[in-house]
Design a protein around this motif. Structure first.
Motif, short mmCIF file in Angstrom:
data_model
loop_
_atom_site.label_atom_id
_atom_site.label_comp_id
_atom_site.label_asym_id
_atom_site.label_seq_id
_atom_site.Cartn_x
_atom_site.Cartn_y
_atom_site.Cartn_z
N THR A 145 0.83 -1.20 0.00
CA THR A 145 0.00 0.00 0.00
C THR A 145 0.87 1.26 0.00
O THR A 145 0.62 2.20 -0.76
N ILE A 146 1.89 1.26 0.83
CA ILE A 146 2.79 2.42 0.91
C ILE A 146 3.54 2.59 -0.40
O ILE A 146 3.66 3.71 -0.92
N MET A 147 4.03 1.51 -0.97
CA MET A 147 4.80 1.59 -2.21
C MET A 147 3.93 2.09 -3.36
O MET A 147 4.38 2.86 -4.20
N GLU A 148 2.68 1.66 -3.40
CA GLU A 148 1.76 2.15 -4.43
C GLU A 148 1.55 3.64 -4.29
O GLU A 148 1.55 4.38 -5.29
N ARG A 149 1.38 4.11 -3.07
CA ARG A 149 1.20 5.55 -2.83
C ARG A 149 2.43 6.33 -3.29
O ARG A 149 2.32 7.37 -3.94
N ILE A 150 3.61 5.82 -2.97
CA ILE A 150 4.85 6.49 -3.38
C ILE A 150 4.97 6.49 -4.91
O ILE A 150 5.31 7.50 -5.52
N ALA A 151 4.69 5.33 -5.52
CA ALA A 151 4.87 5.19 -6.97
C ALA A 151 3.92 6.09 -7.76
O ALA A 151 4.25 6.52 -8.86
N THR A 152 2.77 6.37 -7.20
CA THR A 152 1.79 7.17 -7.95
C THR A 152 1.78 8.63 -7.52
O THR A 152 0.93 9.40 -7.98
N SER A 153 2.73 9.03 -6.66
CA SER A 153 2.76 10.43 -6.21
C SER A 153 3.37 11.33 -7.25
O SER A 153 4.01 10.94 -8.16
#
Length: 153
Positions: A145-153
């Motif tokens: 979840t955290i990595m997805e948030r970072i990747a789409t920021s």
């Protein structure tokens, strides 16, 4: 006077470069491994698969939106979409209100390709995850979840 919480936060901040380096290395290794676990019938590039994945999730997108999402220049996206269209993976049409706008949609062949490829990679990863304990699995769920948030920021 520093509080216990501010000391923890300061200590965590000093770890950021080390965590960033470790995470980058791990993510790159995982990416390469997952690339190797693609469905054997799939000869499309990873970039082409990313475009099909975006269309799979969104049904139809403009060329400009696809280029922005994949962080490539519009002419590069046009070439990629041309190849995908020639292969029968996508279809394009003009926008109804703006004839200059090109809308790209995924075809049934494109959907089948994405599904088969995802199933192949997911099956490999599920086999790897079967050997970890519940706490590690929970940590990976949070990390994803955290990595997805970072990747789409």
């Amino acid at each position: 006077m520093p509080t216990a919480q501010s000391s923890i936060a300061a200590g965590a901040t000093s770890d950021i470069p080390e965590v960033a380096s470790s995470l980058r290395t791990s993510v790159m290794r995982m990416r390469r491994r997952l690339a190797n676990e693609r469905h054997p019938d799939n000869d499309l590039s990873l970039g082409s698969m990313a475009v099909l994945g975006a269309l799979f999730a969104n049904d139809e997108m403009t060329l400009g939106a696809l280029a922005a999402r994949e962080r490539v220049q519009p002419p590069s996206m046009t070439r990629m979409v041309n190849c995908l269209e020639e292969g029968g993976y996508v279809a394009r049409r003009q926008g109804e209100t703006d004839r200059r706008q090109v809308l790209v949609s995924i075809t049934d062949k494109g959907r089948r390709t994405v599904r088969k490829d995802r199933l192949s990679r997911d099956a490999w990863l599920a086999r790897q995850l079967a050997d970890i304990d519940a706490d590690e699995l929970a940590a990976l769920r949070t990390a994803a979840t955290i990595m997805e948030r970072i990747a789409t920021s």
